[in-house]
Structure formats: structure tokens, C-alpha cells
Design an enzyme around this catalytic site. Structure first.
Site, PDB file in Angstrom:
ATOM      1  N   CYS A  18     -60.245 -42.453 -76.982  1.00  0.00           N
ATOM      2  CA  CYS A  18     -59.723 -41.096 -77.150  1.00  0.00           C
ATOM      3  C   CYS A  18     -60.661 -40.336 -78.076  1.00  0.00           C
ATOM      4  O   CYS A  18     -61.524 -40.924 -78.730  1.00  0.00           O
ATOM      5  CB  CYS A  18     -58.298 -41.109 -77.717  1.00  0.00           C
ATOM      6  SG  CYS A  18     -58.199 -41.779 -79.372  1.00  0.00           S
ATOM      7  N   CYS A  21     -60.641 -41.553 -81.683  1.00  0.00           N
ATOM      8  CA  CYS A  21     -61.419 -42.769 -81.906  1.00  0.00           C
ATOM      9  C   CYS A  21     -62.909 -42.454 -81.944  1.00  0.00           C
ATOM     10  O   CYS A  21     -63.653 -43.000 -82.761  1.00  0.00           O
ATOM     11  CB  CYS A  21     -61.152 -43.772 -80.796  1.00  0.00           C
ATOM     12  SG  CYS A  21     -59.425 -44.145 -80.556  1.00  0.00           S
ATOM     13  N   CYS A  91     -58.404 -46.165 -74.037  1.00  0.00           N
ATOM     14  CA  CYS A  91     -58.907 -44.978 -74.725  1.00  0.00           C
ATOM     15  C   CYS A  91     -60.077 -45.396 -75.602  1.00  0.00           C
ATOM     16  O   CYS A  91     -60.334 -46.585 -75.813  1.00  0.00           O
ATOM     17  CB  CYS A  91     -57.820 -44.303 -75.564  1.00  0.00           C
ATOM     18  SG  CYS A  91     -57.252 -45.316 -76.937  1.00  0.00           S
ATOM     19  N   CYS A  94     -59.147 -47.708 -78.560  1.00  0.00           N
ATOM     20  CA  CYS A  94     -58.945 -49.108 -78.171  1.00  0.00           C
ATOM     21  C   CYS A  94     -60.284 -49.789 -77.929  1.00  0.00           C
ATOM     22  O   CYS A  94     -60.493 -50.945 -78.325  1.00  0.00           O
ATOM     23  CB  CYS A  94     -58.103 -49.182 -76.907  1.00  0.00           C
ATOM     24  SG  CYS A  94     -56.531 -48.320 -77.011  1.00  0.00           S
ATOM     25  N   ASP A 484     -81.976 -26.836 -47.433  1.00  0.00           N
ATOM     26  CA  ASP A 484     -83.239 -27.172 -46.784  1.00  0.00           C
ATOM     27  C   ASP A 484     -82.972 -27.196 -45.274  1.00  0.00           C
ATOM     28  O   ASP A 484     -81.829 -27.392 -44.849  1.00  0.00           O
ATOM     29  CB  ASP A 484     -83.705 -28.544 -47.272  1.00  0.00           C
ATOM     30  CG  ASP A 484     -84.935 -29.015 -46.522  1.00  0.00           C
ATOM     31  OD1 ASP A 484     -85.881 -28.238 -46.380  1.00  0.00           O
ATOM     32  OD2 ASP A 484     -84.934 -30.179 -46.075  1.00  0.00           O
TER      33      ASP A 484
END
Length: 826
Positions: A18, A21, A91, A94, A484
Site C-alpha cells: 500500500c 508501506c 499490499c 505486507c 503504418d
């Protein structure tokens, strides 16, 4: 993880899942002298650090990440690896904790919270690695030795994880404690007295709930405090401990249990996004049947070596990328390229791992190892798609950087301000605690990553590989798309489109003679004629039989000449036959060949219905259609006309029409001549075209489009058009399946050759951008309402968690999952 001599290291930090963190890790690493730049990506659970190699080293960086409370993953390389599924690692926070545990165990690793995966390299001891991860409080669901691709655990494992079980026990104790506290007061005996307080049975139950369910929260808060990181773990840990300290056992237990439930729901939501990645991984079979020692042997797909012969029976999945050496079959390539119709495969054709052999028996020579297949690269890149932050994510991070401290300050003022002026402490402390809960921007932070994961995996399932969130976001904002021509709007292969017999020769005669003249030439036009002759029939089965071909000569810039059964024949440009003295203004159309639409009489043969004016009518007409004209004849007589063109893709006009309907300007850029370019442009319906462009002129054209129209996407073959694609806002490579260069260099790769993937990609990108905005503003609105109501006593701790955290996390995830409903164009 990779180390470079220039002072750059990428670490896998699985628990860093997260923004909070990531901030904790960044703050810790920034304390190290010599650090130049840090890029912490919670959605992939990786941290990239650039540093001065003379002042610090990679091990010091690892130590600072560990000091933040996060485990560091393994060195990424071509070593033997161990891949572990860690479902609870959902997250960046963790991921950091798992990484720290592995670092303490001396294991090199990488963590991927977006897929819930830990990759350990260096031929590690599996048991030691699992013990290290479990010591960080995370359960290992499974492990697969070697680089078999990312492993994603079932989302239901969230509820049976250690934290899930602790939360369940805490919930039972909370319900029992509240029942005794509020409903069964007569059955709530006083058990003991301590620290100046009375502890009834309800209080003991509530404290048990807070302690068991809150243990992971307090542990995470401890690591946050060590690294001076003001994140959700620290706020909630302080909240639980503070409520217990002042005797608010109901609030402490409610906070611990409901917040743990919210975290589990967030993990479950992330796992739902991972489910789509798992679907990609499940496409490839686990085993393969190979020919060894004169017999057949079934082995794990990781053990198939390049060059081995793999046997695939009807209905089986193809286990590796390879080339068909024997057998014919139709192969369903939809899982890789998005093609809805099975593709016929014959010896020499390429096949891809994960595709399905529909009907025939195939023998395939493996051309790539299991971890180097197109499918494995797609899965890996999808898992890493969060490495680059989108503009929305950058906005969220900037906002959260100010939002959380402001709300925390407001919580402190609410909790302690009024009591300082004589107001009762308990109700104001509860209001401050509620505001502290509101300070956690969980749903707000995950609103963009889950949307990007959903969008990227949805695209991958439909044959579109998006290399990162920014590219997904950018594609939805393009105002112009440059295409292209050769290989993109057209098939890229020259083919015979028309054969016209002249002066009594029929189509078969013309094509057979052209074949004999051209088969020794290496010119692309010659190859097209030879291929068409063999496609229609054996060119020597006609009236002329097996001719002798002598005195072959290539006439540079004009055509070819050879003696067919002793008669000199020519095949080449109209100018060649004009030099030979032919009157191209009146040529007679064969009565049994050609098409009457070519008839154009001249003054020299007004009495003949079959007279053609090749020079003034037929040749220019073919050229206007983008075709090249080859005449065939002897020194005395013209025998026929062959028209050759690079066929326009069947879906090109539809794809461009769909884009133009949505207000996107479509432009064709080509190095081909003006006539051919104009013909193709008219057929596909582009707004404008530019012909005879050199590579650097294509780059200039893209830059001009970007300046005049806005964001521009360049769609090309991924190699020849690489400079123009790099200059565009978004570079899109066509037909990238099996092409390493295209997959690696393009921002977005269309694994199949279907141009309808471009309008689908545009719609998906627009939808993803809309979902991201909805998630962001809905999260902000809910947080604003809760933040305003908490100091007034209008919002309880439970409501703040259930609505602001748990409810919004589920809401933004569910909204993001809607992107899977965006269907490809038909």
C-alpha cells in the site's frame, strides 16, 4: 531483484502493498547516505533504488528496507528459482514485512503483492524460505520449483489465513462481550480488580477480542513507528492501544475486529483482481508429451528443452512456443492473440503456449523454454503493469501525503482540545478516535491500482498487452491515431489480385508462363506470382506441360527474360514492352479470360469489342487501386496482364470507422508511392495520408500530429516503426505474438493481427479512466462526509470503518471489476 554496476538495485518487498508501506520504506532508505533516487511501487511490491556506489552498497539498501519492517525478496536472474504463493501479501506494507523476514534469513527475493507472489532465486532451501515467510505472519499457499510463472492463490484462502482466523475469534469474543455489556447485564459478573479498574466478564471478553484481532495491527504499527511512517498500521495500532489504555474496551475491540475485517476484505478484493491474472496463467498446461529415446514421455513443462519435439493431440493445449514440424490442424489462438477463428497450422507455422489444438495431431519443435514463452512474458508484464504510476496514482499519493497528517492533527485536537476546557473526556476521545479511523485513506489509495489491474488483465485476455497503467490511461485520451500502411493496414504480403488473358491466352496459361519466368527471381513481385501459381494449381499441369526454361536473365528495373521451350518470353513493367515496340494502346482481350470491365476500345480497333487500351486505361486503373502491373508476352505478342497488390486487411475500414465515430482522427503514414498510398487510404477511409516518408519523416509527422491534434497513438509493426512509435504518446505494435522485440519495445502490443483491437483498446482505456475517476471522487466524498461528521459525534467508530474503509474498499474494487465487461469489437 537485480544489481547493476552503476549503483542501481531493484528489491522485491512483498509486504509493501500500500502507499503507506511504500512511504515507510522510502523514509527508511532515504536515511542512507549516497541514495540518489527511490521508486517504491506497492502494486508490484518492488523498490528500485539508485545510489552512489562509492558511498553505499546494495546490502546497505537491503538493511534499510528491513529496518522499515519489510522483508526483501531474492535476486532476479536466470538462476533456479522458487515461486511461492502468499495470498495475504496483498499490499506494499505486507510485501515489506515478508521481504524483511527473508532478508534476515539471508535469502535473495522479489515480492509481487499484485499477484501475491514471492520469487526466491539462487536454488534456495524451500523449507527455510517458507519458515521465514511464516515467521512474518503470512501463510504460504503453495510453492512451485523453477521459473514456472507467477502463482496466484485462490481468493477464498483469505478467510482461512492466520489473520482470518484471529479475526474470526476476535469477532466471536466481541459479540459475546457486547451481549454481556448491553443485553445481559445480570449475567456479567465482576471477575477481578486491577490497575484501579473493575473487570467484569464483558471487559475480559472485549479485551480478548482487541488483543487477538488487534495483534497484527499493533505489530504493523510497531514497524511503522520504528521508521517514523505515519501510515494506517500506526494509526490503527495507536487507536487500539489508546482505547484500551483509557478503558474504552468496546471501542478498542470494535476497532480491532472491524478494521481486521476491512483488511481481509481489501485482501479479498485484491485477490479478485488477481483472479484475472490466474486465468492467464492457467492457460498453459503443467505437463508436456515429448519424444525421448525413441518413445513418448510426459514431463513437467519446465523440463522441455529448446529443440525437443513436443507431441500435441486433438483437444490438448500446446505447452510451449514452437514450430510445427509434422501434422496439420486448426489451432484456437484466442487465449493469446484474441482471434476468434481457429488458425490453420501446417509444417513451418509458429504456435504458442496456451493455445488449443482443435482437431489434428501436431509435432512441434520447442523454440522457447517454459519461462520464455509469449504467454509467460505476457503474464509477467501484466503482473508488473503497476510498476509505473499513472497520473491519478501520483495525484493520490500527493493528496494522501497531506490528507493523513491533517486528519490526524484534527483527531488529536478533537480528542484532547474540548476536555482541556472542561468538557467530558470520554465522548470527545471517542470522537477523536473515530476521526483517527477516518484518516486512513485505504479505499482512496487502492482505487486506481485495482482499476489498472482489472483493465490490464481484461485487455490481456483479449489479446492486447498493456505495459503499464500510464499507457492504459493515455490511450483513452488520444485525439489522433497514426497507422503504418504495410503490415498494419495491409497484410504485409504481396499477392496476385488479377490475371487477364490477352490475344487468345487464358488465365491459367498466363499464370503458368509468368511462374516459369519468375521462379528464378528473388524479387517480391516474383515470389507473389510463383505463390499464386502454386496456390491455384500445379503450373505445369496445363497445355504447355513441363516446359524447359533456359537463358534466364534479370533485366534490372524492368523485369525478366527467359526462353520457354525455345521461345523468348518477357515479364515486366509496361515500359519494357513499350521498348520492345508493342502498341499498348490496342490489345485484344481473350474471349475466355479476363473481365469485360477492362474493355476500352481505341480508334484503331473501333469495330472490336475486345480491344483494350492498356497504357491509357487498364494500367492506370490498376495503379489507382494500389496494384502493380506485370505484363507477360513474347517478342511478338502480348499474352496477359498480372496485377499484384498488398491486400488491405479485411477489418481495416471497420476499425478506422469505429475510431472516427468516437471523434478520433485517423492518419496513414507510409513510405510507399503516392498512387498506392492514395488507393489504400481511400479503401480504409482515413482522414488523411502521407506517402513516400522516410523513417525520420514519420517521426516528424507523429510529432506534428501531437502538436496540432493532441495525444497521438502510433500503430505499426513494432520494429520498423519503432522511432515513430517512440515519438508518439502511445506506441502500439501489431502482431506481436512470438516477437520479442515488439513485446519489449512497444507501450501496448496487439498480440494478434486484428486491427479491431485498436478501437477496443480505446474504449477500454476510456472506460478505465472513467472508473478511476469515479473511484477517486467517490472515496474522497465519503471521507469528507465522515471527517465532517466525526467531530460532531454523528459518526461512530464502527460506521467509520464499515462505511469509510470496508464499504468503500469493496465498492471501488467492484467498480473496477466492471472493466472485464468491455467486449472486443466485432
Amino acid at each position: 531483484m537485480t544489481d547493476d554496476s552503476d549503483g542501481r538495485i531493484t528489491l522485491s518487498v512483498p509486504e509493501m502493498d500500500c502507499a503507506s508501506c511504500a512511504g515507510k520504506v522510502t523514509a527508511s532508505v532515504e536515511r542512507l547516505d549516497g541514495v540518489r533516487a527511490i521508486d517504491a511501487a506497492p502494486t508490484t511490491g518492488t523498490v528500485t533504488v539508485r545510489y552512489d556506489a562509492g558511498r553505499t552498497d546494495a546490502e546497505a539498501v537491503r538493511e534499510r528496507v528491513r529496518a522499515a519492517g519489510y522483508a526483501v525478496g531474492s535476486d532476479a536472474g536466470r538462476e533456479r528459482t522458487l515461486r511461492l504463493s502468499v495470498p495475504e501479501m496483498d499490499c506494499a506494507s505486507c510485501a515489506g514485512k515478508v521481504g524483511d523476514a527473508l532478508d534476515r534469513a539471508g535469502v535473495a527475493h522479489e515480492t509481487y503483492p499484485a499477484t501475491g507472489e514471492v520469487v526466491v532465486s539462487g536454488d534456495p532451501d524451500r523449507e527455510a524460505v517458507v519458515d521465514a515467510i511464516e515467521s512474518a505472519g503470512y501463510a504460504v499457499a503453495d510453492a512451485i520449483d523453477d521459473a514456472a510463472g507467477p502463482q496466484v492463490a485462490d481468493s477464498t484462502a483469505v478467510w482461512t489465513s492466520p489473520r482470518g482466523l484471529k479475526t474470526a475469534v476476535g469477532a466471536v469474543l466481541l459479540i459475546a462481550g457486547m451481549a454481556l455489556e448491553f443485553l445481559l447485564e445480570g449475567a456479567n459478573p465482576l471477575l477481578f480488580e486491577a490497575v484501579g479498574r473493575e473487570f467484569h466478564a464483558s471487559a475480559v471478553l472485549l479485551l480478548g477480542a482487541a488483543g487477538i484481532a488487534g495483534q497484527p495491527i499493533v505489530r504493523g504499527g510497531y514497524y511503522s513507528a520504528r521508521n517514523l511512517s505515519l501510515d494506517i498500521d500506526l494509526l490503527m495500532g495507536v487507536g487500539v492501544l489508546s482505547a484500551v489504555a483509557v478503558g474504552l474496551y468496546v471501542e478498542a475491540a470494535t476497532l480491532a475486529v472491524l478494521f481486521s475485517v476491512a483488511e481481509l476484505l481489501e485482501a479479498y478484493s485484491m485477490d479478485r483482481a488477481r483472479d484475472s491474472v490466474r486465468e492467464l496463467m492457467d492457460l498453459s498446461p503443467d505437463t508436456a508429451t515429448v519424444r525421448r529415446g525413441g518413445g513418448e514421455e510426459t514431463v513437467p513443462v519446465e523440463e522441455v528443452a529448446v529443440g525437443e519435439t513436443v507431441l500435441v493431440r486433438p483437444g490438448e493445449k500446446i505447452p510451449v512456443d514452437g514450430e510445427v514440424t509434422d501434422g496439420t490442424s486448426a489451432v484456437n489462438q484466442a487465449p493469446i492473440t484474441g482471434e476468434s477463428v481457429p488458425v490453420d497450422k501446417t509444417p513451418g507455422a509458429d504456435v504458442y503456449a496456451g493455445t488449443v489444438n482443435e482437431e489434428g495431431y501436431l509435432e512441434i519443435e520447442a523454440t522457447a523454454e517454459a519461462d520464455e514463452t509469449t504467454l509467460s512474458r505476457v503474464v509477467e508484464l501484466v503482473g508488473d503493469a503497476q510498476r509505473e504510476r499513472t497520473d491519478s496514482e501520483q495525484f493520490i499519493e500527493r493528496f494522501a501525503r497531506y490528507y493523513t497528517p491533517i486528519i490526524v492533527a484534527g483527531a488529536l485536537v478533537t480528542a484532547f482540545g474540548p476536555p482541556a476546557f472542561g468538557e467530558p473526556f470520554r465522548p470527545w476521545f471517542v470522537r477523536g478516535l473515530t476521526l483517527l479511523v477516518v484518516a486512513c485513506p485505504c479505499a482512496f489509495v487502492i482505487s486506481t491500482p485495482v482499476s489498472v489491474v482489472s483493465g490490464v488483465t481484461s485487455a490481456a485476455r483479449n489479446g492486447v498487452l498493456v505495459k503499464g497503467g500510464p499507457h492504459l490511461e493515455s490511450m483513452g485520451s488520444v485525439e489522433a491515431v497514426a497507422f503504418d500502411k504495410t503490415g498494419t493496414l495491409t497484410e504485409g504480403n504481396l499477392a496476385v489480385t488479377d490475371v487477364v488473358g490477352l490475344n487468345g491466352a487464358d488465365e491459367a496459361d498466363v499464370l503458368a508462363r509468368a511462374h516459369d519466368l519468375e521462379r528464378r527471381s528473388e524479387h517480391p513481385l516474383s515470389e507473389a506470382i510463383v505463390d499464386e501459381a502454386h496456390r491455384r494449381a500445379d503450373p505445369h499441369d496445363g497445355a504447355d506441360g513441363d516446359r524447359s526454361v533456359e537463358n534466364f536473365e534479370s533485366l534490372t528495373g524492368k523485369g525478366v527474360r527467359a526462353d520457354l521451350d525455345g521461345v523468348t518470353h518477357y515479364a515486366g513493367k509496361p515500359a519494357l514492352f513499350a521498348e520492345l515496340g508493342f502498341d499498348l494502346e490496342h490489345v485484344h482481350l481473350s474471349t475466355d479470360g479476363g473481365e469485360n470491365r477492362l474493355a476500352s476500345r481505341t480508334s484503331k480497333c473501333e469495330d472490336r469489342e475486345d480491344c483494350l487500351d492498356l497504357l491509357a486505361d487498364v494500367v492506370p486503373r490498376f495503379q489507382r487501386e494500389g496494384k502493380t502491373v506485370v505484363l507477360v508476352g513474347t517478342e511478338d505478342e502480348l499474352e496477359g496482364v498480372v496485377a499484384i497488390a498488398d491486400e488491405v486487411r479485411e477489418e481495416a475500414a471497420t476499425a478506422i470507422e469505429r475510431l472516427r465515430e468516437r471523434g478520433v482522427t485517423c492518419v496513414m503514414l507510409t513510405g510507399d508511392n503516392e498512387g498506392t498510398a492514395r488507393a489504400v487510404a481511400e479503401r480504409v477511409g482515413v482522414d488523411e495520408y502521407r506517402a513516400e516518408l522516410l523513417p525520420e519523416e514519420k517521426v516528424a509527422a507523429v510529432e506534428e500530429l501531437t502538436e496540432s491534434r493532441g495525444a497521438t497513438a502510433m500503430v505499426g509493426d513494432g520494429v520498423n516503426d519503432a522511432p515513430a512509435m517512440a515519438a508518439a504518446t502511445v506506441g502500439v505494435a501489431m502482431g506481436a505474438a512470438g516477437t520479442d522485440a515488439a513485446i519489449e519495445t512497444a507501450d501496448i502490443a496487439l498480440l494478434g493481427d486484428d486491427l479491431l483491437a485498436v478501437p477496443y483498446l480505446y474504449r477500454l482505456s476510456r472506460a478505465a479512466t472513467g472508473v478511476i475517476r469515479q473511484n477517486i471522487w467517490a472515496s474522497l466524498a465519503v471521507k469528507a462526509v465522515l471527517a465532517a461528521g466525526a467531530p460532531l459525534g454523528l459518526v461512530s467508530v464502527a460506521a467509520a470503518i464499515v462505511v469509510g474503509d470496508m464499504g468503500m474498499s469493496l465498492a471501488v474494487t467492484g467498480n473496477a471489476m466492471r472493466l472485464a465487461r468491455v467486449e472486443p469489437e466485432e
